[in-house]
Design an enzyme around this catalytic site. Structure first.
Site, short mmCIF file in Angstrom:
data_model
loop_
_atom_site.label_atom_id
_atom_site.label_comp_id
_atom_site.label_asym_id
_atom_site.label_seq_id
_atom_site.Cartn_x
_atom_site.Cartn_y
_atom_site.Cartn_z
N TRP A 188 26.14 6.88 -8.27
CA TRP A 188 27.21 7.29 -7.49
C TRP A 188 27.79 5.94 -6.90
CZ3 TRP A 188 28.68 6.19 -2.34
CH2 TRP A 188 29.84 6.75 -2.23
N GLU A 229 27.77 10.84 -10.90
CA GLU A 229 28.10 11.75 -9.80
C GLU A 229 29.47 11.33 -9.36
OE1 GLU A 229 25.88 11.43 -6.28
OE2 GLU A 229 26.91 13.07 -5.24
N LYS A 231 33.26 12.25 -7.18
CA LYS A 231 33.65 12.71 -5.85
C LYS A 231 35.12 12.87 -5.81
CE LYS A 231 32.58 11.53 -1.12
NZ LYS A 231 31.77 10.51 -0.42
N ASP A 262 27.71 17.38 -6.70
CA ASP A 262 27.52 17.38 -5.36
C ASP A 262 28.19 18.66 -4.78
OD1 ASP A 262 27.58 16.81 -2.72
OD2 ASP A 262 26.56 15.06 -2.92
N HIS A 265 31.51 17.74 -2.94
CA HIS A 265 32.67 16.89 -3.56
C HIS A 265 33.59 17.47 -4.35
CE1 HIS A 265 29.60 12.77 -3.61
NE2 HIS A 265 29.76 13.59 -2.40
N HIS A 289 23.29 18.17 -6.40
CA HIS A 289 23.33 17.59 -5.33
C HIS A 289 23.51 18.58 -4.19
CE1 HIS A 289 23.05 12.77 -5.27
NE2 HIS A 289 21.88 13.56 -5.84
N ASP A 297 33.44 16.18 6.14
CA ASP A 297 32.19 15.64 5.71
C ASP A 297 31.62 16.27 4.81
OD1 ASP A 297 29.60 14.21 6.33
OD2 ASP A 297 29.26 15.94 7.10
N ASP A 299 28.33 16.06 3.86
CA ASP A 299 26.88 16.07 3.92
C ASP A 299 25.93 16.81 4.90
OD1 ASP A 299 26.62 14.08 1.89
OD2 ASP A 299 27.96 13.16 2.98
N ASP A 328 21.21 16.55 -0.77
CA ASP A 328 21.87 15.28 -0.51
C ASP A 328 22.64 15.55 0.89
OD1 ASP A 328 23.17 12.76 -0.39
OD2 ASP A 328 24.60 13.09 -1.70
#
Ligand code: RNT
Ligand code: ZN
Length: 409
Positions: A188, A229, A231, A262, A265, A289, A297, A299, A328
């Site tokens: 990434w 990866e 985003k 992810d 993302h 992920h 956010d 995460d 992740d």
């Protein structure tokens, strides 16, 4: 009691599931086979070991919170990992980032790292029978401060990061050789722009060239699997991200790499679960992920929520041997080992929930007449005695069925 399952509960649950054609004991056995790749970076807020005061910087990533107990070096991080591992049922994988090398007192820059800097990790993993995965670290570095790495206009910057990623793939392949099973190297990069650039095509062509220079070095897939990866946006890359979903979809498919989805993302109304079958119709495998996006956010700690249940349901339907599951997330407002265990367990719960679903036949929604039957069965599943099966799984692995009341983390 949340922490003391009753064996009779499982027997009753098993009978209930048998009535709908589901083998609960078989689901427990299948779940025990699933290794999840645990991110070491959850335990130190993505700081790494590259010197005193190392901290997450740039790359469009941010961590908020001030809970005490961030791991400050290899020993603390390994201790925290042991705490988390003791709360996560089953055997798993450990996901490292390049910045977690053990470099001693001297500075080893990212274009000079090698397997020797990860010997401590290899020993730690072998002792605990964990399999290793690896990631290049293309952020928290002065050569990434401009917000671009492999798509940089500056040839020197590009060459630096190409060399870094090549070395990271070499390290991952070395792990793969040692552990007798492939290590996954996921890439990434943060490259993007706050305001829309004029020459998107030029930037993406540059990125494609850098990637080609990296992946021109071939490794045996017995030792190394490569993924890229995408985003949607990051902090400071709101208007443009070079490595977008479409870019990497095309890149990975044309070069024989895997993509990494992810879950933080994508646009919040997109279903990552639905993307699995689209990708797997063309490619052999996928990397996930799992995280939880909230507003800006990407995460937050995953929970046993609709998105994770749907994702794991699709993973089971598509075949778990084709879906590499990694986590992740990082949250400095929580005790880190507890957060890692909580997120991993939520994904395992969702997997178990998926494994306890009747096989396709009774749920087939294709025929119009069956649509109501299908919805009714999905609703019925929501009140099945799932908790008793989860508690049984936890008991078999000597971990508590709930992290409440709070364990010492
Ligand atoms: C960043 C990506 C990437 C990182 C980790 C630390 O948006 O999700 O996977 O979170 O590599
Ligand atoms: Zn990610």
């Amino acid at each position: 009691m949340a922490d003391r399952p009753d064996v009779r509960d499982f027997e009753r649950a098993r009978e209930r599931y048998a009535e709908i054609g589901v083998d609960a004991a078989g689901a427990i056995r299948a779940l025990a086979e699933v290794r999840i790749s645990l991110p070491c970076w959850t335990l130190d807020d993505v700081s790494g070991f590259e010197g005193e005061g190392a901290a997450l910087a740039g790359g469009g990533l941010a961590v908020t919170g001030a809970h005490p107990g961030r791991a400050r070096g290899p020993e603390e991080l390994r201790r925290a990992l042991d705490v988390a591992l003791a709360l996560i049922p089953g055997r798993h994988r450990l996901n490292l980032h390049a910045m977690y090398g053990e470099f001693g007192d001297r500075r080893v820059d990212r274009d000079a790292i090698g397997p020797e800097h990860f010997a401590g990790w290899a020993a730690f993993a072998a002792e605990r029978r964990l399999l290793l995965d690896f990631n290049a670290t293309c952020f928290s570095h002065e050569r990434a401060a401009s917000g671009t790495t492999l798509a940089s206009r500056d040839p020197g910057t590009r060459a630096f990061w190409i060399e870094h990623v090549r070395r990271c793939r070499q390290i991952a392949a070395h792990f793969g050789l040692g552990q007798g099973a492939p290590a996954l190297h996921n890439l990434w990069i943060p490259d993007g722009a706050k305001e829309a650039p004029e020459d998107r095509l030029g930037i993406r062509a540059t990125l494609r060239e850098s990637l080609d220079a990296i992946y021109a070095v071939r490794h045996d897939p017995v030792h190394l699997l490569d993924s890229v990866e995408s985003k949607l946006f990051g902090l400071g890359s709101e208007s443009f991200v070079a490595g977008s979903h479409e870019f990497y979809l095309a890149y990975a498919l044309s070069r024989g790499l895997l993509v990494c989805f992810d879950t933080g993302h994508f646009h919040p109304t997109e279903s990552v679960a639905d993307k699995l079958s689209a990708w797997l119709a063309f490619a052999p495998a996928v990397l996930l992920h799992v995280s939880r996006g909230v507003r800006w956010d990407s995460d937050h700690v995953p929970l046993f929520d609709d998105a994770v249940r749907e994702l794991m349901t699709e993973a089971v339907r598509c075949g778990l041997h084709r879906v590499h599951i990694a986590l992740d997330f990082f949250d400095a407002s929580l005790p880190r080992a507890g957060a890692l265990a909580l997120g991993a367990r939520a994904v395992q719960k969702a997997l178990l929930f998926a494994l306890l679903r009747p096989a396709a036949d009774p749920l087939a929604p294709e025929a119009g007449d069956d649509a109501f039957r299908h919805l009714a069965l999905v609703e019925a599943l929501s009140t099945m005695p799932f908790g008793a099966v989860w508690a049984r799984f936890c008991e078999e692995h000597a971990v508590p069925p709930a992290l409440w009341p709070r364990p010492a983390v």
